[in-house]
Design a protein around this motif. Structure first.
Motif, mmCIF file in Angstrom:
data_model
loop_
_atom_site.group_PDB
_atom_site.id
_atom_site.type_symbol
_atom_site.label_atom_id
_atom_site.label_comp_id
_atom_site.label_asym_id
_atom_site.label_seq_id
_atom_site.Cartn_x
_atom_site.Cartn_y
_atom_site.Cartn_z
ATOM 1 N N GLU A 169 -63.328 17.389 -64.262
ATOM 2 C CA GLU A 169 -62.944 16.729 -65.500
ATOM 3 C C GLU A 169 -62.781 17.724 -66.648
ATOM 4 N N SER A 170 -63.565 18.802 -66.629
ATOM 5 C CA SER A 170 -63.383 19.833 -67.659
ATOM 6 C C SER A 170 -62.040 20.545 -67.480
ATOM 7 N N VAL A 171 -61.642 20.757 -66.228
ATOM 8 C CA VAL A 171 -60.331 21.358 -65.956
ATOM 9 C C VAL A 171 -59.219 20.421 -66.412
ATOM 10 N N SER A 172 -59.379 19.127 -66.099
ATOM 11 C CA SER A 172 -58.326 18.162 -66.438
ATOM 12 C C SER A 172 -58.216 17.942 -67.939
ATOM 13 N N VAL A 173 -59.347 17.958 -68.660
ATOM 14 C CA VAL A 173 -59.267 17.706 -70.100
ATOM 15 C C VAL A 173 -58.589 18.867 -70.829
ATOM 16 N N VAL A 174 -58.738 20.080 -70.313
ATOM 17 C CA VAL A 174 -58.018 21.220 -70.906
ATOM 18 C C VAL A 174 -56.519 21.051 -70.700
ATOM 19 N N LYS A 175 -56.141 20.640 -69.495
ATOM 20 C CA LYS A 175 -54.722 20.434 -69.206
ATOM 21 C C LYS A 175 -54.156 19.280 -70.026
ATOM 22 N N ASP A 176 -54.854 18.130 -70.014
ATOM 23 C CA ASP A 176 -54.353 16.951 -70.721
ATOM 24 C C ASP A 176 -54.362 17.156 -72.241
ATOM 25 N N GLY A 177 -55.455 17.711 -72.737
ATOM 26 C CA GLY A 177 -55.552 17.944 -74.180
ATOM 27 C C GLY A 177 -54.552 18.974 -74.674
ATOM 28 N N SER A 178 -54.338 20.013 -73.872
ATOM 29 C CA SER A 178 -53.347 21.031 -74.241
ATOM 30 C C SER A 178 -51.947 20.435 -74.292
ATOM 31 N N ASP A 179 -51.650 19.547 -73.339
ATOM 32 C CA ASP A 179 -50.340 18.878 -73.339
ATOM 33 C C ASP A 179 -50.193 17.959 -74.543
ATOM 34 N N GLU A 240 -66.968 18.083 -75.658
ATOM 35 C CA GLU A 240 -67.221 19.405 -76.241
ATOM 36 C C GLU A 240 -66.088 20.387 -75.944
ATOM 37 N N VAL A 241 -65.522 20.318 -74.756
ATOM 38 C CA VAL A 241 -64.376 21.177 -74.439
ATOM 39 C C VAL A 241 -63.191 20.834 -75.348
ATOM 40 N N THR A 242 -63.032 19.551 -75.667
ATOM 41 C CA THR A 242 -61.945 19.144 -76.571
ATOM 42 C C THR A 242 -62.110 19.753 -77.952
ATOM 43 N N HIS A 243 -63.349 19.963 -78.390
ATOM 44 C CA HIS A 243 -63.562 20.632 -79.678
ATOM 45 C C HIS A 243 -62.947 22.035 -79.682
ATOM 46 N N ILE A 244 -62.986 22.702 -78.539
ATOM 47 C CA ILE A 244 -62.344 24.022 -78.433
ATOM 48 C C ILE A 244 -60.832 23.886 -78.596
ATOM 49 N N LEU A 245 -60.255 22.865 -77.968
ATOM 50 C CA LEU A 245 -58.809 22.622 -78.118
ATOM 51 C C LEU A 245 -58.473 22.292 -79.565
ATOM 52 N N GLU A 263 -63.851 14.922 -84.551
ATOM 53 C CA GLU A 263 -64.605 14.038 -83.667
ATOM 54 C C GLU A 263 -63.736 12.917 -83.101
ATOM 55 N N GLY A 264 -62.759 12.482 -83.882
ATOM 56 C CA GLY A 264 -61.903 11.390 -83.419
ATOM 57 C C GLY A 264 -61.157 11.738 -82.148
ATOM 58 N N PHE A 265 -60.521 12.921 -82.120
ATOM 59 C CA PHE A 265 -59.767 13.304 -80.927
ATOM 60 C C PHE A 265 -60.701 13.667 -79.773
ATOM 61 N N ALA A 266 -61.848 14.329 -80.086
ATOM 62 C CA ALA A 266 -62.800 14.679 -79.026
ATOM 63 C C ALA A 266 -63.358 13.421 -78.354
ATOM 64 N N THR A 267 -63.614 12.386 -79.140
ATOM 65 C CA THR A 267 -64.113 11.122 -78.589
ATOM 66 C C THR A 267 -63.009 10.381 -77.848
ATOM 67 N N TYR A 268 -61.803 10.439 -78.369
ATOM 68 C CA TYR A 268 -60.642 9.818 -77.726
ATOM 69 C C TYR A 268 -60.436 10.383 -76.314
ATOM 70 N N MET A 269 -60.671 11.680 -76.142
ATOM 71 C CA MET A 269 -60.435 12.346 -74.854
ATOM 72 C C MET A 269 -61.565 12.117 -73.849
ATOM 73 N N MET A 270 -62.654 11.460 -74.267
ATOM 74 C CA MET A 270 -63.755 11.185 -73.343
ATOM 75 C C MET A 270 -63.405 10.078 -72.343
ATOM 76 N N ASN A 271 -62.341 9.310 -72.640
ATOM 77 C CA ASN A 271 -61.948 8.177 -71.787
ATOM 78 C C ASN A 271 -63.060 7.134 -71.666
ATOM 79 N N LYS A 272 -63.698 6.865 -72.801
ATOM 80 C CA LYS A 272 -64.710 5.807 -72.857
ATOM 81 C C LYS A 272 -64.247 4.739 -73.848
ATOM 82 N N SER A 273 -63.006 4.317 -73.694
ATOM 83 C CA SER A 273 -62.396 3.408 -74.666
ATOM 84 C C SER A 273 -63.123 2.068 -74.754
ATOM 85 N N ASP A 274 -63.539 1.496 -73.623
ATOM 86 C CA ASP A 274 -64.231 0.209 -73.652
ATOM 87 C C ASP A 274 -65.518 0.298 -74.476
#
Length: 450
Positions: A169-179, A240-245, A263-274
């Motif tokens: 998931e850390s690998v995927s969040v770097v890819k998805d967040g970078s995109d 936390e990885v999203t904070h780096i992005l 924090e908004g984007f870092a929380t958005y990328m956690m995929n805990k929308s519900d």
């Protein structure tokens, strides 16, 4: 005549000193170094040691260290410490990385040291070792490494499904967040994965008694390429990885991202929308939603944590879904140019923070209200990066507290400097010597002609 001889002597003196300064430091030959070690029993202290042959009689040693900042391609911190002589031509330094005092120097595990030793012998000649590198890991555990793309995932103990998931998931969040942010991560990200908060007790900075009693620290983004995870929550790792992005995409030279954007984007990328959608719905029902312009920094009390994170997440989600990714990317690009938040919003969305908040309220069916303008400085002012993500114990949700004690100045004369500044500090005496030498030569020639 005596005056001329005095001036010539003075010139010779400066010349000899200048030349001796240039040749004062020479690299040690490899055969003179018997051992060069760096160890730590736990992350509160690092022991640097060096043992040399008896070819020279060294009377003193000094350790020079640098902590690179890969996002800026320079040293975030540098310093030097006196070596202690244990026996003939053997020296060591005990480097305190976590004093356990609020506000003291704290250096997290996962950072890479660059360092070298400098020695002086009985004849006042100076020598130094080649530059060395040391990856600082907690010496209590035997660390193993998983790596893919830019992720370097360090763990200990038995490999299990959760470790695998957090790594992937850390690998995927770097890819998805970078995109999503249209950026590229050009340096490695070190993730230090602890199995429990108690295992990591020596790897964390001291926090306030109130925050310690009411929250549990789940993970932290400490530097531009170091993340810690303390409670095996893969969502925290992604956050936390999203904070780096975010830092790569939106931090300017002077201005950092406001709390709610970061924090908004870092929380958005956690995929805990519900989870967060449920919290924001409760806030809407109780009319406890929060004005964006009042969320520039961390929440002041643990009780506000849930509200801050949920409001930041809900606003980010609205901006992306209502206006699209292209505008959101443009928003980050403009923030990176050191636009203040309201100017960046006006440029991209035609809103400031208050009008965006009012539009979001209307979208959620909340009553129409009028806001009194909060005056905010348009002058870019540097602010601390908000890093830690805290999971409050039992009844509360995520909390982020500024613990950025990293690279505080201490007795080791640490300074935050660029590579250029380091160069100037090391060679300023040569420049001054050259200027004095030229002046003395010109004066001597002038007097000689007279």
């Amino acid at each position: 005549m005596l005056g001329k001889l005095f001036l010539l002597s003075l010139v010779c003196f400066f010349s000899l000193n200048f030349l001796s300064t240039i040749n004062a430091e020479t690299n040690l030959i490899a055969d003179e170094i018997q051992s060069l070690k760096v160890t730590n029993k736990d992350p509160r202290m690092i022991n640097f040691s060096v043992s040399l042959t008896e070819d020279h009689n060294y009377t003193s040693a000094r350790l020079f260290y640098f902590l690179p900042n890969p996002s800026l391609n320079k040293s975030a911190t540098r310093g030097d410490l006196n070596g202690i002589q244990s026996k003939f031509n053997n020296f060591y330094v005990d480097f305190d990385t976590n004093k356990g005092i609020t506000g003291s120097r704290f250096i997290p595990t996962g950072v890479t040291f660059e360092y070298y030793w400098e020695f002086t012998d009985v004849n006042k000649n100076n020598y130094k070792t080649e530059m060395q590198q040391y990856l600082f890991l907690d010496g209590q555990y035997e660390w193993k490494l998983l790596t893919a793309d830019n992720i370097f995932f360090y763990y200990y103990g038995n490999y299990n499904k959760n470790i695998q998931n957090c790594f992937l998931e850390s690998v995927s969040v770097v890819k998805d967040g970078s995109d999503l942010l249209a950026i590229k991560v050009s340096y490695p990200i070190n993730i230090i994965y602890y199995l429990s908060p108690s295992d990591s007790r020596y790897a964390k900075p001291t926090r306030s008694i109130v925050m310690d009693s009411m929250t549990v620290l789940g993970g932290v983004k400490y530097t531009s390429n170091v993340v810690h995870s303390y409670d095996q929550d893969c969502g925290v790792v992604k956050h936390e990885v999203t904070h780096i992005l975010n830092e790569i995409a939106g931090h300017g030279t002077l201005l950092k991202l406001p709390f709610w954007v970061d924090e908004g984007f870092a929380t958005y990328m956690m995929n805990k929308s519900d989870y967060y959608d449920n919290i924001i719905e409760k806030m809407i029902n109780k009319n406890t939603v929060i004005r964006l312009s009042s969320m520039q920094g961390k929440p002041g009390t643990p009780e506000k944590v849930n509200l801050y994170y949920a409001q930041s997440y809900a606003t980010t989600k609205y901006m992306i879904e209502q206006y699209g990714l292209e505008k959101y990317r443009s928003f980050f690009k403009i923030l990176k140019e050191d636009f203040v938040i309201d100017e960046a919003l006006q440029t991209v969305y035609g809103h400031d923070q208050d009008s965006l908040y009012l539009e979001w309220r209307q979208h959620k069916g909340l009553p129409i209200i009028k806001l009194v303008k909060i005056e905010q400085s348009s002058i870019p002012i540097p602010v601390a990066t908000i890093t830690p993500l805290n999971f409050p114990s039992k009844t509360t949700v995520n909390q982020q507290e500024v613990e950025n004690n990293f690279s505080k100045q201490n007795n080791s004369n640490e300074l935050a400097v660029s590579n250029f500044e380091i160069f100037i500090n090391n060679y300023i005496f040569i420049i001054v010597g050259a200027i004095l030498l030229l002046i003395m030569i010109k004066i001597s020639i002038f007097l000689w002609k007279k």
